[in-house]
Design an enzyme around this catalytic site. Sequence first.
Site, mmCIF file in Angstrom:
data_model
loop_
_atom_site.group_PDB
_atom_site.id
_atom_site.type_symbol
_atom_site.label_atom_id
_atom_site.label_comp_id
_atom_site.label_asym_id
_atom_site.label_seq_id
_atom_site.Cartn_x
_atom_site.Cartn_y
_atom_site.Cartn_z
ATOM 1 N N HIS A 61 0.832 -1.373 0.059
ATOM 2 C CA HIS A 61 -0.027 0.093 0.195
ATOM 3 C C HIS A 61 0.843 1.272 0.052
ATOM 4 O O HIS A 61 1.840 1.301 0.606
ATOM 5 C CB HIS A 61 -0.901 -0.120 1.190
ATOM 6 C CG HIS A 61 -2.079 1.208 1.017
ATOM 7 N ND1 HIS A 61 -2.688 1.234 0.021
ATOM 8 C CD2 HIS A 61 -2.466 1.953 1.900
ATOM 9 C CE1 HIS A 61 -3.666 2.104 0.290
ATOM 10 N NE2 HIS A 61 -3.484 2.844 1.533
ATOM 11 N N HIS A 73 -3.642 8.951 0.747
ATOM 12 C CA HIS A 73 -3.577 7.774 -0.028
ATOM 13 C C HIS A 73 -4.854 7.399 -0.671
ATOM 14 O O HIS A 73 -6.053 7.653 -0.159
ATOM 15 C CB HIS A 73 -3.264 6.396 0.980
ATOM 16 C CG HIS A 73 -3.822 6.458 2.097
ATOM 17 N ND1 HIS A 73 -4.616 5.032 2.296
ATOM 18 C CD2 HIS A 73 -4.381 7.284 3.199
ATOM 19 C CE1 HIS A 73 -5.481 5.283 3.447
ATOM 20 N NE2 HIS A 73 -5.260 6.400 3.970
ATOM 21 N N CYS A 162 -3.738 2.697 -5.666
ATOM 22 C CA CYS A 162 -3.009 3.493 -4.749
ATOM 23 C C CYS A 162 -1.407 3.919 -5.577
ATOM 24 O O CYS A 162 -0.908 4.861 -5.121
ATOM 25 C CB CYS A 162 -3.006 2.969 -3.510
ATOM 26 S SG CYS A 162 -2.006 1.355 -3.207
#
Length: 231
Positions: A61, A73, A162
């Site tokens: 991530h 994010h 992301c």
Amino acid sequence: TMKNPVPQAASLLLEKLMLLVHVRPLPAGSGGEPPPAPGYYDTSCFKRGDLLEVPRTLFVHFGIYLGENRVAHLMPDILPALTGDRRQIQQVVTNKRLILGVITKTASIRVDTVEDFAYGGSILVNHMDRLFQDQVLSSEEAARRAEKLVGTTAYSLLWNNCEHFVTYCRYGAPVSFQTDKFCETVKMIIRDQRSVLASVLVGLASIVCLGLAPSTTLPTIFIPFFLWMAG
């Protein structure tokens, strides 16, 4: 050399299929506990505009550090499509919201604390800079790009996840190495005629990710997938 790449490739495919729904496995030993309290991470080593990377068991991530313990994010999330209540939307995104966001291709670029962003995982800082070398933008430019994009956005594993978000902000080019690796793995498995099970899994994944109706016949399921691979 790899003696039999099929089992290993199939295993990697299963892991990456989990990436499609962005399920966030809790860190080992967490016992289902909530994210660490503020102050768990030493943010003194972070600079505004840094690219933060949190490796997990099934995926990585990414986020852009904005300063003052804040990280921008991108996360799949159904809630922004259902309500405009910022207090509800700002709550920590649950796996249910994530999965529904993937299915409806809805996401939000949100600002969370470092603790909520990392969820107990270790953080790498600017680890991707080595891949882009002279393409790194100034830290302030990266942060400003991230701040301008905060809000509801479309979600796509292939075109807007992301990783696309952070690479655009810090390097000026939206790319996703995770997606590229996933696609190459799928191609390798499809080329091997012994991977019947993997092909079925890909077909099922296409139903979820490409929005195909459950009643679609099996041949029709694979047509858009093969077109996607060829494209």
